[in-house]
Structure formats: C-alpha cells, structure tokens
Scaffold this active site. Structure first.
Site, short mmCIF file in Angstrom:
data_model
loop_
_atom_site.label_atom_id
_atom_site.label_comp_id
_atom_site.label_asym_id
_atom_site.label_seq_id
_atom_site.Cartn_x
_atom_site.Cartn_y
_atom_site.Cartn_z
N CYS A 59 0.82 -1.23 0.00
CA CYS A 59 0.00 0.00 0.00
C CYS A 59 0.85 1.27 0.00
O CYS A 59 0.32 2.36 -0.21
CB CYS A 59 -0.95 -0.01 1.18
SG CYS A 59 -1.83 -1.57 1.34
N HIS A 70 -2.88 6.67 3.42
CA HIS A 70 -3.37 5.40 2.86
C HIS A 70 -4.77 5.14 3.41
O HIS A 70 -5.02 5.27 4.61
CB HIS A 70 -2.40 4.27 3.24
CG HIS A 70 -2.94 2.91 2.92
ND1 HIS A 70 -3.59 2.63 1.75
CD2 HIS A 70 -2.93 1.75 3.64
CE1 HIS A 70 -3.96 1.36 1.75
NE2 HIS A 70 -3.58 0.81 2.88
N ASN A 75 -10.24 -0.41 0.89
CA ASN A 75 -8.77 -0.35 0.83
C ASN A 75 -8.31 -0.90 -0.52
O ASN A 75 -8.39 -2.10 -0.76
CB ASN A 75 -8.19 -1.18 1.99
CG ASN A 75 -6.67 -1.19 2.00
OD1 ASN A 75 -6.03 -0.81 1.01
ND2 ASN A 75 -6.09 -1.63 3.09
O1 UT7 Z 1 -3.30 -1.88 3.91
C1 UT7 Z 1 -3.15 -2.41 5.19
C2 UT7 Z 1 -4.24 -3.37 5.42
N1 UT7 Z 1 -4.70 -3.73 6.70
C3 UT7 Z 1 -5.19 -2.90 7.64
O2 UT7 Z 1 -5.11 -1.71 7.58
C4 UT7 Z 1 -5.90 -3.58 8.79
C5 UT7 Z 1 -5.77 -2.87 10.09
N2 UT7 Z 1 -6.72 -3.42 11.06
C6 UT7 Z 1 -8.01 -3.06 11.06
O3 UT7 Z 1 -8.46 -2.27 10.23
C7 UT7 Z 1 -8.88 -3.62 12.16
O4 UT7 Z 1 -8.08 -4.34 13.09
C8 UT7 Z 1 -10.01 -4.57 11.64
C9 UT7 Z 1 -11.05 -3.74 10.87
C10 UT7 Z 1 -9.45 -5.66 10.76
C11 UT7 Z 1 -10.73 -5.18 12.83
O5 UT7 Z 1 -11.24 -4.17 13.69
P1 UT7 Z 1 -10.97 -4.22 15.27
O6 UT7 Z 1 -11.62 -3.05 15.86
O7 UT7 Z 1 -9.48 -4.40 15.48
O8 UT7 Z 1 -11.79 -5.49 15.68
P2 UT7 Z 1 -11.31 -6.78 16.50
O9 UT7 Z 1 -10.50 -7.66 15.62
O10 UT7 Z 1 -10.76 -6.33 17.81
O11 UT7 Z 1 -12.68 -7.48 16.81
C12 UT7 Z 1 -13.65 -6.91 17.72
C13 UT7 Z 1 -14.88 -7.80 17.72
C14 UT7 Z 1 -14.54 -9.28 17.95
O12 UT7 Z 1 -15.63 -9.84 18.66
P3 UT7 Z 1 -15.53 -10.07 20.25
O13 UT7 Z 1 -14.35 -10.96 20.43
O14 UT7 Z 1 -15.34 -8.71 20.84
O15 UT7 Z 1 -16.83 -10.69 20.58
C15 UT7 Z 1 -14.53 -9.83 16.54
O16 UT7 Z 1 -14.83 -11.21 16.52
O17 UT7 Z 1 -15.53 -7.72 16.46
C16 UT7 Z 1 -15.62 -9.03 15.89
N3 UT7 Z 1 -15.43 -8.89 14.44
C17 UT7 Z 1 -16.44 -8.61 13.61
N4 UT7 Z 1 -17.76 -8.44 13.81
C18 UT7 Z 1 -18.52 -8.14 12.73
C19 UT7 Z 1 -14.29 -8.95 13.75
N5 UT7 Z 1 -14.53 -8.73 12.44
C20 UT7 Z 1 -15.85 -8.51 12.34
C21 UT7 Z 1 -16.69 -8.21 11.26
N6 UT7 Z 1 -18.01 -8.04 11.50
N7 UT7 Z 1 -16.24 -8.09 9.99
#
Ligand code: UT7
Length: 316
Positions: free
Chosen positions: A116, A240, A270
């Site tokens: 990216c 980005h 993205n």
């Molecule tokens: O170009 C570079 C590319 N990559 C990035 O920039 C990624 C950077 N990371 C992120 O953008 C974020 O970490 C994500 C969007 C991938 C995830 O967001 P988060 O706020 O870090 O969520 P999390 O992984 O901490 O998950 C929080 C909760 C969990 O549930 P519990 O354990 O609290 O019950 C997950 O299981 O949200 C749940 N969860 C979802 N729920 C609905 C994780 N993904 C999803 C989803 N829909 N898509």
C-alpha cells in the site's frame, strides 16, 4: 536518514486519472455471505461500499489513458512507466508490459511492489529517473485485491477492493514539486499481512492497526523534516485509505486536523496501491488543493512498508 531532493531537475504533475470498476458492493451485500453488519463495518473501518472487478492491466490502462489525455501528451513521448501493484495479472511478465502496450507507449516499463506504500515509492523513483535525465514518466498505482481476498473471511473481505490512479510527471528545471520524502520497510513483520503465491491474504488486523499508526507518523515526520516544514504548514494530508480509525489516530499524533485530510475509503475500501492516488486526485478535482499548497502523502502496508512525500502543489 533525512533525504532532500537534489534540486537541480525536479518534476511536476501534468495530468492524472483514476479508474474504479463499475460493480459496487455495499456492506449490506457482504452481510448476505458473512457474519457481519453494515453498522459494524462503518463504525470499525469507515467503509460503506467498495468497487470490485477488472484486472490490474485494464484498470491501469483506463486510469493511464485519462492521465495522458489530461496532460495532452503523445504516449510515445513518455520515457518510462512505473506501475505500483501487489496484484500483478501474471507472475511473468510484469503487468506494466501489458499496460505499456495497451497505452501505445514504447519505453522502459516495470512493476514496483511495496504494497500500500507503493504509489509513493513509484512517485519518488520517477523523480529519481527524472533527476538522471528522463523528461516524462507515467506512474500508476493499481490493485485488484478482490482477486486475492478470501470472501469467506470477514477479517479481510470487508476491507479490500479494486481501483487505480495514474499521473504523468514532467521534468521541470529547478526543484519541482517534491520537497521531501521517506521510505521504510521492516521485513521481520512480513507475517502480519501476506498472501502466498496463488493463495489469499492472511492478516493480523489488530497488530497491523497498532503498527500502522506508528510507522505512518514516523515516516511523515521524516518527510516533514526533509522538506523543512512543520505539520501545521501542511494544507492537506493524503493517508493510505485503510481504516478511518487508523487515519484519525495518525492525524491526531501528527496534530493535523481531520478537516485537512483526504478521505475516500467510505466509497473505495482499501485499494492498496491505488488508495493514495484515488484520494489525492479526488481532493484535487474537488478544488481542495490550491496553487502553492503543501500536500503530505503517507502510506503503510505489508512488508511492513511505509513511505511518505511532501509535495508543493502547482497547477501551472
Ligand atoms: O493496507 C493495510 C491493510 N490492513 C489494515 O489496515 C488492517 C488494520 N486493522 C483493522 O483495520 C482492524 O483491526 C479490523 C477492521 C481488521 C478489525 O477491527 P478491530 O476493531 O481491530 O476489531 P477486532 O479484531 O478487535 O474485533 C472486535 C470484535 C470481535 O468480537 P468479540 O471478540 O469482541 O466478541 C470480533 O470477533 O468484532 C468481531 N469482528 C467482527 N464483527 C462483525 C471482527 N470482524 C468482524 C466483522 N463483523 N467483519
């Protein structure tokens, strides 16, 4: 390391263009196959919809053709094509070969893969080629991440999408538009975000998030230092387009208000290499950038790469 352009021969943006596939996939569309919701995706990422489809070559040719037309130049007058992509259409040859032929160009052409951060890498490489005597370069950032996304993985499928942005850079005498820049990579972090050949993307989202803010701020500060500017002299930051929360956290640490931030990710998701040019040219086309404005581009990505550049924008 602080890097200051040599200042003898610089470059300016002469024309630009973007391309997004016509097929739009909304968050609600994703809920039909994934355990997720529109509300969750908007709140946690800022993304509302994304464009899916096309090949890296077809999107590059569309964006490249618009840039050439806007610049009003003969494709045969272009000295090099630098295509930033993480998703080439073939392993061999480089997709830039297909794009070069498709645009009726005859010049050196190569791909750059810095994930990216790649468009900023391509921009700086083009300035280097111009400093060595080339007159006109086409740079393109294109990715078709949908082709390497596991559509059953809600961790990644909500984020990634397809798009392209291109620009013609022309040599000018004197320092040109690039005031300062920075490249970085930390290969020890490669397992945070990767796709093996022929396979789909794997991502440790939380750790990428945490590191992303840090490396963006670090790289932006190095470019600011190289350009001799402070953050409050920046008129527009083009980060980005990965996640609105990453952008907000990085801008807060840099002390740049969100009102000075270019954001298109609600519309594009993205798009990796395409994300910075899509946001930059959207801002320019919507008259958010005036003659003489200082624009800070800053990206991060797999590898774990980071890159930034400060540009003094001139329309003429
Ligand atoms: O170009 C570079 C590319 N990559 C990035 O920039 C990624 C950077 N990371 C992120 O953008 C974020 O970490 C994500 C969007 C991938 C995830 O967001 P988060 O706020 O870090 O969520 P999390 O992984 O901490 O998950 C929080 C909760 C969990 O549930 P519990 O354990 O609290 O019950 C997950 O299981 O949200 C749940 N969860 C979802 N729920 C609905 C994780 N993904 C999803 C989803 N829909 N898509």
């Amino acid at each position: 390391m602080t890097l200051i352009p040599a200042g003898t021969i610089g470059a300016k943006f002469l024309g630009w263009g973007t391309a997004l596939p016509p097929k739009v996939v909304s968050n609600d569309d994703l809920t039909k196959t994934l355990d997720t919701s529109d509300e969750w995706i908007r709140e946690r990422t800022g993304i509302e919809r994304r464009h899916i489809g096309g090949s890296t070559a077809s999107l590059s040719i569309e964006a490249g053709r618009k840039a050439i037309e806007m610049a009003g130049v003969d494709p045969l007058s272009i000295d090099a094509l630098v295509l930033s992509t993480t998703t080439p259409d073939r392993t061999v040859p480089a997709t830039s070969a297909t794009v070069q032929h498709g645009l009726g160009m005859r010049c050196g052409a190569f791909d750059v893969n810095a994930a990216c951060s790649g468009f900023v890498y391509a921009l700086v490489i083009a300035h280097g080629l111009i400093a060595m005597g080339m007159k006109r370069i086409l740079i393109i950032g294109t990715d078709t991440l949908s082709r390497i996304t596991d559509w059953s993985d809600r961790n990644t499928a909500i984020l990634f999408a397809d798009g392209s942005g291109a620009a013609i850079l022309d040599a000018v005498s004197g320092p040109g538009q690039l005031l300062g820049w920075d490249f970085d990579a930390d290969g020890s972090l490669e397992d945070l975000l990767y796709a093996d050949i022929g396979k789909t993307l794997h991502m440790d989202g939380k750790e990428v998030f945490r590191r992303a803010v840090r490396v963006m701020v670090d790289s932006a500060e190095k470019s600011l230092k190289a350009s001799g500017l402070t953050a409050n002299e920046i008129d527009l930051i083009v980060p980005h387009q990965a996640n609105i929360r990453i952008i907000e956290a990085a801008c807060k640490r840099l002390d740049i208000p969100m009102s000075k931030t270019a954001v298109v990710l609600h519309e594009t998701g993205n798009t990796s290499s395409a994300s910075i040019p899509l946001a930059l040219f959207d801002a320019v086309d919507n008259h958010r950038v005036k003659n003489g404005d200082n624009v800070l581009l800053v990206g991060f990505g797999a590898g774990m790469t980071a890159a930034s550049a400060v540009i003094k924008w001139h329309n003429s």
